[in-house]
Design a protein around this motif. Sequence first.
Motif, PDB file in Angstrom:
ATOM      1  N   PRO A 107       5.204  12.683  -5.847  1.00  0.00           N
ATOM      2  CA  PRO A 107       4.205  13.430  -5.073  1.00  0.00           C
ATOM      3  C   PRO A 107       2.894  13.634  -5.824  1.00  0.00           C
ATOM      4  O   PRO A 107       1.804  13.480  -5.244  1.00  0.00           O
ATOM      5  N   ALA A 108       2.979  13.963  -7.108  1.00  0.00           N
ATOM      6  CA  ALA A 108       1.758  14.172  -7.888  1.00  0.00           C
ATOM      7  C   ALA A 108       0.951  12.883  -7.983  1.00  0.00           C
ATOM      8  O   ALA A 108      -0.288  12.901  -7.893  1.00  0.00           O
ATOM      9  N   ALA A 109       1.643  11.760  -8.163  1.00  0.00           N
ATOM     10  CA  ALA A 109       0.949  10.475  -8.277  1.00  0.00           C
ATOM     11  C   ALA A 109       0.240  10.116  -6.979  1.00  0.00           C
ATOM     12  O   ALA A 109      -0.907   9.641  -6.992  1.00  0.00           O
ATOM     13  N   LEU A 110       0.893  10.338  -5.849  1.00  0.00           N
ATOM     14  CA  LEU A 110       0.284   9.991  -4.565  1.00  0.00           C
ATOM     15  C   LEU A 110      -0.887  10.916  -4.244  1.00  0.00           C
ATOM     16  O   LEU A 110      -1.907  10.471  -3.707  1.00  0.00           O
ATOM     17  N   ARG A 111      -0.747  12.189  -4.573  1.00  0.00           N
ATOM     18  CA  ARG A 111      -1.848  13.124  -4.304  1.00  0.00           C
ATOM     19  C   ARG A 111      -3.064  12.831  -5.178  1.00  0.00           C
ATOM     20  O   ARG A 111      -4.190  13.190  -4.816  1.00  0.00           O
ATOM     21  N   ALA A 112      -2.859  12.198  -6.326  1.00  0.00           N
ATOM     22  CA  ALA A 112      -3.952  11.928  -7.260  1.00  0.00           C
ATOM     23  C   ALA A 112      -4.761  10.685  -6.903  1.00  0.00           C
ATOM     24  O   ALA A 112      -5.836  10.460  -7.471  1.00  0.00           O
ATOM     25  N   VAL A 113      -4.263   9.872  -5.963  1.00  0.00           N
ATOM     26  CA  VAL A 113      -5.015   8.679  -5.554  1.00  0.00           C
ATOM     27  C   VAL A 113      -6.270   9.132  -4.820  1.00  0.00           C
ATOM     28  O   VAL A 113      -6.198   9.930  -3.886  1.00  0.00           O
ATOM     29  N   PRO A 114      -7.452   8.657  -5.227  1.00  0.00           N
ATOM     30  CA  PRO A 114      -8.698   9.087  -4.588  1.00  0.00           C
ATOM     31  C   PRO A 114      -8.703   8.808  -3.089  1.00  0.00           C
ATOM     32  O   PRO A 114      -8.128   7.815  -2.625  1.00  0.00           O
ATOM     33  N   ASN A 115      -9.348   9.679  -2.328  1.00  0.00           N
ATOM     34  CA  ASN A 115      -9.452   9.507  -0.880  1.00  0.00           C
ATOM     35  C   ASN A 115     -10.027   8.141  -0.530  1.00  0.00           C
ATOM     36  O   ASN A 115     -11.030   7.707  -1.113  1.00  0.00           O
ATOM     37  N   GLY A 116      -9.397   7.468   0.404  1.00  0.00           N
ATOM     38  CA  GLY A 116      -9.874   6.167   0.854  1.00  0.00           C
ATOM     39  C   GLY A 116      -9.426   4.999   0.006  1.00  0.00           C
ATOM     40  O   GLY A 116      -9.675   3.843   0.366  1.00  0.00           O
ATOM     41  N   GLN A 117      -8.781   5.283  -1.099  1.00  0.00           N
ATOM     42  CA  GLN A 117      -8.338   4.200  -1.991  1.00  0.00           C
ATOM     43  C   GLN A 117      -6.888   3.834  -1.707  1.00  0.00           C
ATOM     44  O   GLN A 117      -6.061   4.695  -1.430  1.00  0.00           O
ATOM     45  N   LYS A 118      -6.590   2.553  -1.793  1.00  0.00           N
ATOM     46  CA  LYS A 118      -5.221   2.091  -1.598  1.00  0.00           C
ATOM     47  C   LYS A 118      -4.615   1.691  -2.935  1.00  0.00           C
ATOM     48  O   LYS A 118      -5.319   1.369  -3.891  1.00  0.00           O
ATOM     49  N   MET A 119      -3.311   1.717  -2.975  1.00  0.00           N
ATOM     50  CA  MET A 119      -2.596   1.347  -4.188  1.00  0.00           C
ATOM     51  C   MET A 119      -1.935  -0.009  -3.983  1.00  0.00           C
ATOM     52  O   MET A 119      -1.555  -0.365  -2.876  1.00  0.00           O
ATOM     53  N   PRO A 120      -1.817  -0.795  -5.048  1.00  0.00           N
ATOM     54  CA  PRO A 120      -1.182  -2.111  -4.897  1.00  0.00           C
ATOM     55  C   PRO A 120       0.299  -1.961  -4.604  1.00  0.00           C
ATOM     56  O   PRO A 120       0.917  -0.950  -4.943  1.00  0.00           O
ATOM     57  N   TRP A 121       0.855  -2.982  -3.959  1.00  0.00           N
ATOM     58  CA  TRP A 121       2.290  -2.993  -3.711  1.00  0.00           C
ATOM     59  C   TRP A 121       2.746  -4.437  -3.625  1.00  0.00           C
ATOM     60  O   TRP A 121       1.942  -5.365  -3.772  1.00  0.00           O
ATOM     61  N   PHE A 122       4.032  -4.658  -3.403  1.00  0.00           N
ATOM     62  CA  PHE A 122       4.555  -6.019  -3.386  1.00  0.00           C
ATOM     63  C   PHE A 122       4.030  -6.809  -2.194  1.00  0.00           C
ATOM     64  O   PHE A 122       3.973  -8.025  -2.229  1.00  0.00           O
ATOM     65  N   GLY A 123       3.692  -6.106  -1.117  1.00  0.00           N
ATOM     66  CA  GLY A 123       3.025  -6.722   0.015  1.00  0.00           C
ATOM     67  C   GLY A 123       1.566  -6.317   0.003  1.00  0.00           C
ATOM     68  O   GLY A 123       0.945  -6.238  -1.063  1.00  0.00           O
ATOM     69  N   PRO A 124       0.990  -6.025   1.162  1.00  0.00           N
ATOM     70  CA  PRO A 124      -0.399  -5.560   1.206  1.00  0.00           C
ATOM     71  C   PRO A 124      -0.549  -4.211   0.503  1.00  0.00           C
ATOM     72  O   PRO A 124       0.415  -3.433   0.421  1.00  0.00           O
ATOM     73  N   PRO A 125      -1.752  -3.897  -0.013  1.00  0.00           N
ATOM     74  CA  PRO A 125      -1.995  -2.573  -0.606  1.00  0.00           C
ATOM     75  C   PRO A 125      -1.702  -1.474   0.405  1.00  0.00           C
ATOM     76  O   PRO A 125      -1.827  -1.673   1.621  1.00  0.00           O
ATOM     77  N   MET A 126      -1.314  -0.308  -0.105  1.00  0.00           N
ATOM     78  CA  MET A 126      -0.904   0.788   0.767  1.00  0.00           C
ATOM     79  C   MET A 126      -1.670   2.057   0.437  1.00  0.00           C
ATOM     80  O   MET A 126      -1.938   2.336  -0.735  1.00  0.00           O
ATOM     81  N   SER A 127      -1.974   2.840   1.460  1.00  0.00           N
ATOM     82  CA  SER A 127      -2.536   4.164   1.235  1.00  0.00           C
ATOM     83  C   SER A 127      -1.415   5.086   0.764  1.00  0.00           C
ATOM     84  O   SER A 127      -0.227   4.803   0.976  1.00  0.00           O
ATOM     85  N   PRO A 128      -1.753   6.207   0.117  1.00  0.00           N
ATOM     86  CA  PRO A 128      -0.703   7.159  -0.263  1.00  0.00           C
ATOM     87  C   PRO A 128       0.136   7.620   0.923  1.00  0.00           C
ATOM     88  O   PRO A 128       1.352   7.792   0.794  1.00  0.00           O
ATOM     89  N   THR A 129      -0.494   7.797   2.083  1.00  0.00           N
ATOM     90  CA  THR A 129       0.249   8.223   3.272  1.00  0.00           C
ATOM     91  C   THR A 129       1.246   7.148   3.702  1.00  0.00           C
ATOM     92  O   THR A 129       2.403   7.450   4.034  1.00  0.00           O
ATOM     93  N   SER A 130       0.811   5.887   3.682  1.00  0.00           N
ATOM     94  CA  SER A 130       1.718   4.797   4.042  1.00  0.00           C
ATOM     95  C   SER A 130       2.864   4.692   3.046  1.00  0.00           C
ATOM     96  O   SER A 130       4.014   4.443   3.428  1.00  0.00           O
ATOM     97  N   MET A 131       2.564   4.887   1.763  1.00  0.00           N
ATOM     98  CA  MET A 131       3.621   4.830   0.754  1.00  0.00           C
ATOM     99  C   MET A 131       4.629   5.957   0.962  1.00  0.00           C
ATOM    100  O   MET A 131       5.845   5.749   0.876  1.00  0.00           O
ATOM    101  N   ALA A 132       4.138   7.163   1.245  1.00  0.00           N
ATOM    102  CA  ALA A 132       5.044   8.287   1.474  1.00  0.00           C
ATOM    103  C   ALA A 132       5.920   8.036   2.703  1.00  0.00           C
ATOM    104  O   ALA A 132       7.111   8.370   2.706  1.00  0.00           O
ATOM    105  N   THR A 133       5.335   7.430   3.734  1.00  0.00           N
ATOM    106  CA  THR A 133       6.116   7.101   4.922  1.00  0.00           C
ATOM    107  C   THR A 133       7.203   6.092   4.592  1.00  0.00           C
ATOM    108  O   THR A 133       8.356   6.231   5.024  1.00  0.00           O
TER     109      THR A 133
END
Length: 260
Positions: A107-133
């Motif tokens: 939770p702390a890591a996802l909340r720390a991602v800047p607004n509007g920024q996506k994080m890399p993943w094995f598929g397309p990059p994901m927003s923190p909200t998409s990752m939490a889902t």
Amino acid sequence: MSLLDDLLADLKLEGDQLWNAVAGLDADGWRTPTPAAGWTVATTVAHLLWTDEVAVVAATDKDAWDELVLVAIQDPTRYVDQQAIEVARLSPEALLARWGKAREALPAALRAVPNGQKMPWFGPPMSPTSMATARFMETWAHALDVCDALGVEPEQSDRIRHVAHLGVRTRDFAFSVHELPPPTEEFRTDLVSPSGDQWSWGPEDAAQTVTGSAWDFCLLVTQRVHRDDTDLVASGADAEQWLTIAQAFAGPAGEGRGKR
């Protein structure tokens, strides 16, 4: 409360339930086979904790993430499962301790991602909200496997709305992983939640529809039940085909579950 906060709160509750189901198991209990072929209770928890850890890396350390991807692409079809098998060799105490740390860090890591920024993943990059889902969906689905293995009745809560939403959103993906052209028009999906609420997606005048219980729909899109063992009703050929191939999780087409 923001959508991300809501997701993380529900993820914690879902994780707490699984934690309570496994915390008192002895070594034999951790080795209990689940309905997922080749996976035990330990393998299942190991997969969840490892994926939480990797999500933290993706959100916080690009260099470490890039190194991890370089390793993963050497064996892309087996890499993730192999990590679960390796981690599952830990003692039950070590597994729980490591999973506890991962659950706190995510939770702390996802909340720390800047607004509007996506994080890399094995598929397309994901927003923190998409990752939490995605983490909620996986935790819920794998917890079902553990409950089945241990003979525990899972709680049917309205938290599964996150899974249902993801299941609807991944309709076109399900067609594409089966190398089928996605339908050109939206479907109307009307589901009844565990508490009796009505959840709906898509235009009211859609030509093709899916109706039924949200619980069965969520079981279906996570491939925890066979299409014929649900109460879902599809109107339209494309909608019916969707229900035979639906999957809310990334990766190649899943094998699904056999009929009861």
